[in-house]
Design an enzyme around this catalytic site. Structure first.
Site, PDB file in Angstrom:
ATOM      1  N   ARG A  49       6.982 -26.292   2.829  1.00 11.71           N
ATOM      2  CA  ARG A  49       7.097 -26.169   4.271  1.00 11.71           C
ATOM      3  C   ARG A  49       8.517 -26.597   4.633  1.00 11.71           C
ATOM      4  O   ARG A  49       9.045 -27.536   4.052  1.00 11.71           O
ATOM      5  CB  ARG A  49       6.048 -27.032   4.969  1.00 11.71           C
ATOM      6  CG  ARG A  49       4.643 -26.466   4.761  1.00 11.71           C
ATOM      7  CD  ARG A  49       3.559 -27.209   5.495  1.00 11.71           C
ATOM      8  NE  ARG A  49       2.273 -26.535   5.292  1.00 11.71           N
ATOM      9  CZ  ARG A  49       1.483 -26.712   4.231  1.00 11.71           C
ATOM     10  NH1 ARG A  49       1.828 -27.570   3.283  1.00 11.71           N
ATOM     11  NH2 ARG A  49       0.358 -26.040   4.112  1.00 11.71           N
ATOM     12  N   THR A  60      -3.372 -17.085   2.578  1.00  7.57           N
ATOM     13  CA  THR A  60      -3.936 -18.412   2.867  1.00  7.57           C
ATOM     14  C   THR A  60      -5.414 -18.383   2.524  1.00  7.57           C
ATOM     15  O   THR A  60      -6.097 -17.397   2.828  1.00  7.57           O
ATOM     16  CB  THR A  60      -3.779 -18.819   4.340  1.00  7.57           C
ATOM     17  OG1 THR A  60      -4.683 -19.908   4.606  1.00  7.57           O
ATOM     18  CG2 THR A  60      -4.136 -17.695   5.290  1.00  7.57           C
ATOM     19  N   ILE A  61      -5.897 -19.419   1.896  1.00  9.15           N
ATOM     20  CA  ILE A  61      -7.326 -19.417   1.566  1.00  9.15           C
ATOM     21  C   ILE A  61      -8.180 -19.575   2.820  1.00  9.15           C
ATOM     22  O   ILE A  61      -9.383 -19.341   2.777  1.00  9.15           O
ATOM     23  CB  ILE A  61      -7.708 -20.507   0.539  1.00  9.15           C
ATOM     24  CG1 ILE A  61      -7.503 -21.922   1.089  1.00  9.15           C
ATOM     25  CG2 ILE A  61      -6.956 -20.326  -0.768  1.00  9.15           C
ATOM     26  CD1 ILE A  61      -8.170 -22.991   0.225  1.00  9.15           C
ATOM     27  N   ASP A  62      -7.560 -19.991   3.938  1.00 10.30           N
ATOM     28  CA  ASP A  62      -8.349 -20.202   5.150  1.00 10.30           C
ATOM     29  C   ASP A  62      -8.805 -18.898   5.792  1.00 10.30           C
ATOM     30  O   ASP A  62      -9.740 -18.886   6.592  1.00 10.30           O
ATOM     31  CB  ASP A  62      -7.538 -21.017   6.164  1.00 10.30           C
ATOM     32  CG  ASP A  62      -7.145 -22.380   5.616  1.00 10.30           C
ATOM     33  OD1 ASP A  62      -7.905 -22.920   4.800  1.00 10.30           O
ATOM     34  OD2 ASP A  62      -6.084 -22.904   5.992  1.00 10.30           O
ATOM     35  N   ASP A  98       0.969 -17.177   9.494  1.00 15.65           N
ATOM     36  CA  ASP A  98       1.626 -16.645  10.693  1.00 15.65           C
ATOM     37  C   ASP A  98       2.826 -17.487  11.134  1.00 15.65           C
ATOM     38  O   ASP A  98       3.801 -16.949  11.663  1.00 15.65           O
ATOM     39  CB  ASP A  98       0.640 -16.410  11.837  1.00 15.65           C
ATOM     40  CG  ASP A  98      -0.269 -17.602  12.079  1.00 15.65           C
ATOM     41  OD1 ASP A  98      -0.067 -18.645  11.429  1.00 15.65           O
ATOM     42  OD2 ASP A  98      -1.176 -17.498  12.908  1.00 15.65           O
ATOM     43  N   ALA A 157     -27.166 -21.716   1.005  1.00 16.92           N
ATOM     44  CA  ALA A 157     -27.239 -23.065   1.588  1.00 16.92           C
ATOM     45  C   ALA A 157     -28.254 -23.087   2.729  1.00 16.92           C
ATOM     46  O   ALA A 157     -28.495 -22.082   3.392  1.00 16.92           O
ATOM     47  CB  ALA A 157     -25.867 -23.503   2.088  1.00 16.92           C
ATOM     48  N   ARG A 195      -8.075 -24.659  -4.152  1.00 14.53           N
ATOM     49  CA  ARG A 195      -6.831 -23.900  -4.040  1.00 14.53           C
ATOM     50  C   ARG A 195      -6.481 -23.153  -5.319  1.00 14.53           C
ATOM     51  O   ARG A 195      -5.792 -22.127  -5.277  1.00 14.53           O
ATOM     52  CB  ARG A 195      -5.665 -24.848  -3.746  1.00 14.53           C
ATOM     53  CG  ARG A 195      -5.665 -25.399  -2.369  1.00 14.53           C
ATOM     54  CD  ARG A 195      -4.241 -25.616  -1.891  1.00 14.53           C
ATOM     55  NE  ARG A 195      -4.248 -25.794  -0.461  1.00 14.53           N
ATOM     56  CZ  ARG A 195      -4.224 -24.793   0.407  1.00 14.53           C
ATOM     57  NH1 ARG A 195      -4.128 -23.558  -0.016  1.00 14.53           N
ATOM     58  NH2 ARG A 195      -4.277 -25.027   1.699  1.00 14.53           N
ATOM     59  N   ARG A 228      -9.307 -25.471   7.864  1.00  9.06           N
ATOM     60  CA  ARG A 228      -8.730 -25.902   9.156  1.00  9.06           C
ATOM     61  C   ARG A 228      -9.667 -25.523  10.313  1.00  9.06           C
ATOM     62  O   ARG A 228     -10.833 -25.903  10.278  1.00  9.06           O
ATOM     63  CB  ARG A 228      -7.328 -25.316   9.321  1.00  9.06           C
ATOM     64  CG  ARG A 228      -6.375 -25.935   8.270  1.00  9.06           C
ATOM     65  CD  ARG A 228      -4.948 -25.554   8.529  1.00  9.06           C
ATOM     66  NE  ARG A 228      -4.786 -24.111   8.430  1.00  9.06           N
ATOM     67  CZ  ARG A 228      -3.628 -23.465   8.553  1.00  9.06           C
ATOM     68  NH1 ARG A 228      -2.529 -24.155   8.808  1.00  9.06           N
ATOM     69  NH2 ARG A 228      -3.549 -22.159   8.431  1.00  9.06           N
ATOM     70  N   ASP A 268      -7.488 -17.181   8.076  1.00 13.61           N
ATOM     71  CA  ASP A 268      -7.496 -17.397   9.531  1.00 13.61           C
ATOM     72  C   ASP A 268      -6.345 -16.698  10.258  1.00 13.61           C
ATOM     73  O   ASP A 268      -5.930 -17.139  11.326  1.00 13.61           O
ATOM     74  CB  ASP A 268      -7.466 -18.906   9.828  1.00 13.61           C
ATOM     75  CG  ASP A 268      -6.194 -19.567   9.312  1.00 13.61           C
ATOM     76  OD1 ASP A 268      -5.413 -18.900   8.606  1.00 13.61           O
ATOM     77  OD2 ASP A 268      -5.986 -20.755   9.608  1.00 13.61           O
ATOM     78  N   GLY A 314       0.982 -23.239   2.264  1.00 10.91           N
ATOM     79  CA  GLY A 314       0.055 -23.563   1.189  1.00 10.91           C
ATOM     80  C   GLY A 314       0.045 -22.499   0.104  1.00 10.91           C
ATOM     81  O   GLY A 314       0.159 -21.312   0.400  1.00 10.91           O
TER      82      GLY A 314
END
Lengths: 319, 319, 319, 319
Positions: free
Chosen positions: C72, C126-128, C103, C187, C254, C172, C130, C11
């Site tokens: 990918r 990665t924006i995640d 990874d 929030a 993104r 994810r 993770d 991504g």
């Protein structure tokens, strides 16, 4: 197959790039071959004229400024250089030109047309919005939104202190930018060249407002007023008794991602300009008026000063 | 039930409002009653101290500045007024104070603590990022992003002309804002007080770049350098031969919707500050260092000048 | 003169373009010739590898995504295609590679290194957020600020009605984006995969809040939770009695102009990655941890799942 | 001294808050006492009607949504509740009402006027821009600029991959938002309810574009078209052979800091509405047309569907 060119002259504005994109697309749709002239009239003289393709106009719609450059040209005011320009255009069989700029640029083009027959249509483009005959000049909406965001930022700070902020906008002799941004950001004071004012008249009211609990003042002033912004700040310090700060917005006002309004107006200006040239209008400026889009002659444009809309001025009374 | 108060002192920064919100929430979670002191130390003296509820802190998280006001206080430097402040706090049974401000404010609090036993924790808050002992001061990230957006706007215009733009950032004697914003916006020149420079050394390189096709230069300079920004602009005109413009970013840098980073740092600073006070640290400043959050004494903070990170300075070599 | 290449895999994130710019500059400063590999590992196989100059990296610093494309690649998982990639690199004498990705991409590179000796350094992107072993992945700060702006917009609307808004972020299986954006936008509810929850437990509290005057709720949920966002909305309608709306933020998260933090981290990641390769680290990932930048092996990175920072999770208790 | 009230009905839009501010100011300038009705027609029935002062309207100009709330009211469609509303207004001597909303709300007011003589002026307010008789509805410009920013963000990502992005805008049965945002962001495909289309016709052209080097497509579609956005995405995957993603912009489109255009239009709508009421127009809607501002009757407004501007539709041909 006919050839048509476009150039930017004078100060750049956000909206020129969308206009360039539309110029390429609408020219091709009309069976014309589009050319970009780089660096304004200077590029006409120096033969910086190149065919423009879809690819040249890709990915520019959201960028401020102009990818083909702009410039002020003293040489184009001389007959000999206009002859060079004519030869360059002839060599490429270009006899139609779109000019994004102000009334000075249009006047120059008019002389060029009268001498050499190069047809043109002017598209009013200046953040100052000071061109007579058109209600709107390309780039104004983006500039106003950039100014608005800056004033919103400054208000955060102003509200945290007991202070006056004097914010100076561009506009040369025209108060449009200052007037609209003052109205739209709820400024407490707006000073523009078109309206006579006497600071003394505000003293009593402002002092009373402070007594009633007001903690801060935002003053939006146009660069064309008789005082320096620093003098307005001193007036707040000395007469109103408030610590004050000056912010001169400067060139941040010129740039930025073009707004929807400027993108759409860019398309419309360009389409009408090309339609005009194809429809036999050889020397005109495409204007946006209360009646819609209208073609006007240089003389109609340049024969008097732009006047601020009276409805807008009416809003100013509250200050 | 214990009482705790918070105040803002000195220049305002974006991030103070999220800190106020978190102060209310974390105090209540810890069984403390939170109070807002309005208008800095002036408010301590003038007894502008009020209980703060969830409602008072609602809807402020995305606003720049500070809803409780800030101020510089000369009176608090006098013993007699500190005594008044002490009485006001005693009347409300407040003996703990969070102070958002700079080292001057922390020094003032330290005297107050030593005289009257009001415990405090300082939270470094200044867009100048010039406080020794902490790598980060609240508000810096928002200021940098505002500056970045302005430079991005100006670059649009610069790229449309053959021009040099001199952009002046805040920072007093600290070049942090100018350094980081120059690096992050790819400026061609960066001048800061911490680094000696000789403009002559740039002349040859800049002229060669122009010969190789470079059309414009962006120079980001800190307000604390030895020349005026206008002098840098003159240098571009006279020595490099480029038309040039100055933009002094001014107070637009102070405001704006706090970034994620400043919101999160506001929470962390506040939580650590309250934890420190509850954990027995009576007079400290909560600092963010390469080791994480650390409590430091006023003397550690104020005994020397902030030094720019050497890694960052290493990036500057390229200019 | 040695050659070095860079590619983006998986991504895209905002911050890749500043990394590409710095890659070109820092390579040249170190006497290396930089190459861009277009379209990820696919480009390695298809020989889309080109020398990169200052000019190629000009004007990209403020653009999201990546100008060299990402992809990918299933083919790169096959030995035969990795052999093609190796030949392409050999033909250009490139034996060092920077990989911006996650990874999975690093694992692929590790196999490639073990087979063919192409040295590499991975930059977590990665924006995640993770990836185990690093506190920060390039692109996260920009993504969070984009999410923040969206939630601020939605709050305007929510506050005008009596409604619940369920806002779904990316991530994810990792709740980082949802957690931080929920905290930073105040929030009222945050649901993430890492934390077990039972909606029933909120019913009483939420109904009481409505009785006390609360008019609206903002719920930020991670895409990886067990329910669909629409089910959370139905819960608000049925159990809390509030009209509700779902917004899935999607790919708007993104993109966007990279923030200062991502620009600066891009520079630092790239410099450390090149320093590592030049300093003899042949197969590593450059991580940002509480101790600063650290080189880690693929096994350290990929041997377990990323765990959310316990300090951040502590903030979640308030929900 | 006469009394006048304002309420918001139906979906909220950015621009309502500037309208509320101007309502207070212009009422006071005209010697009227202004009242806010909270939560739309529901508030009329439940007697949530309060005097509005300068202070109530301070600091709201830059906030989306509406500080007085909006709502849809089924009760107001029943005679008995309208009688309650009338009594509430009588008790406060209010006989003039400004209504920010859509044609359904205006129709409701018209019945109320005919029954009880409460004079009103409607101000068209909906981001859908689907009210017949007016070229512009308050809130549209802000919504379009929010959408534009989202599409700009997504384009960053799209350009980094070989992908199609399907972006769904609001608009109910009106394609205005989708049409203008597609045009202004240079989308490759735009689908709206007003225009029949056959996806098959695009297949050949799109495949050829890919062969010529195009890597990605942006499709902007209106929520009112016959297919689901996911079906358009499937078409890209199956027929064009491009991986694709859907983004439903949702409620992010509603909010945001009002643009200059919406602030200015808010002022103008409000002033004309009050002028109309004071000038004897008892039941009208203030519309913005090519001739300027015009008062129209409910029947003129509601008797047919809004039609998209033919000039704008002309631009669509290029798709």
């Amino acid at each position: 197959m006919k050839n048509i060119a476009i150039l930017c002259s004078g100060g750049d504005v956000s909206g020129m790039n969308p206009a360039l994109k539309q110029f390429v697309e609408y020219s091709l749709q009309n069976g014309l071959t589009p050319y970009f002239v780089y660096d304004g009239f200077e590029g006409l003289i120096d033969n910086k004229i190149e065919i423009a393709t879809h690819k040249d106009a890709a990915g520019i719609i959201n960028r401020g400024g102009t990818i083909i450059g702009s410039a002020r040209s003293k040489r184009f005011m001389q007959k000999e250089f206009r002859e060079v320009a004519k030869k360059n255009l002839d060599a490429l069989s270009i006899d139609m030109l779109l000019v994004l700029g102000g009334d000075g640029s249009f006047r120059g083009m008019d002389i060029f047309y009268k001498e050499h027959g190069i047809k043109f249509c002017g598209i009013p483009s200046t953040i100052d919005n000071d061109i007579n005959g058109t209600e709107y000049c390309l780039g104004v909406d983006t500039a106003l939104n950039v100014i608005k965001d800056s004033i919103d930022n400054i208000r955060d700070t102003a509200a945290s202190f007991s202070r006056a902020f004097v914010i100076e906008t561009m506009g040369r002799n025209c108060g449009y930018l200052a007037l609209v941004s003052a109205l739209c950001s709820g400024a407490e004071l707006c000073l523009i060249p078109e309206i006579e004012y006497d600071l003394k008249e505000y003293e009593k009211s402002f002092k009373e407002q402070i007594k009633s609990g007001r903690k801060y003042f935002i003053a939006v002033v146009s660069e064309g007023i008789k005082e320096e912004s620093s003098e307005i700040a001193e007036w707040f310090e000395e007469k109103i008794g408030l610590e004050s700060r000056v912010t001169i917005l400067g060139h941040t006002q010129r740039g930025g991602n073009p707004t929807i309004y400027d993108r759409l107006m860019a398309y419309k200006f360009v389409n009408h300009a090309i339609d005009g040239l194809l429809g036999g209008r050889d020397e005109s400026v495409i204007c946006y008026t209360k009646k819609g889009f209208e073609y006007k002659s240089i003389d109609e444009i340049a024969n008097k000063k732009y006047e601020l809309d009276s409805e807008l001025l009416g809003y100013l009374k509250k200050f």
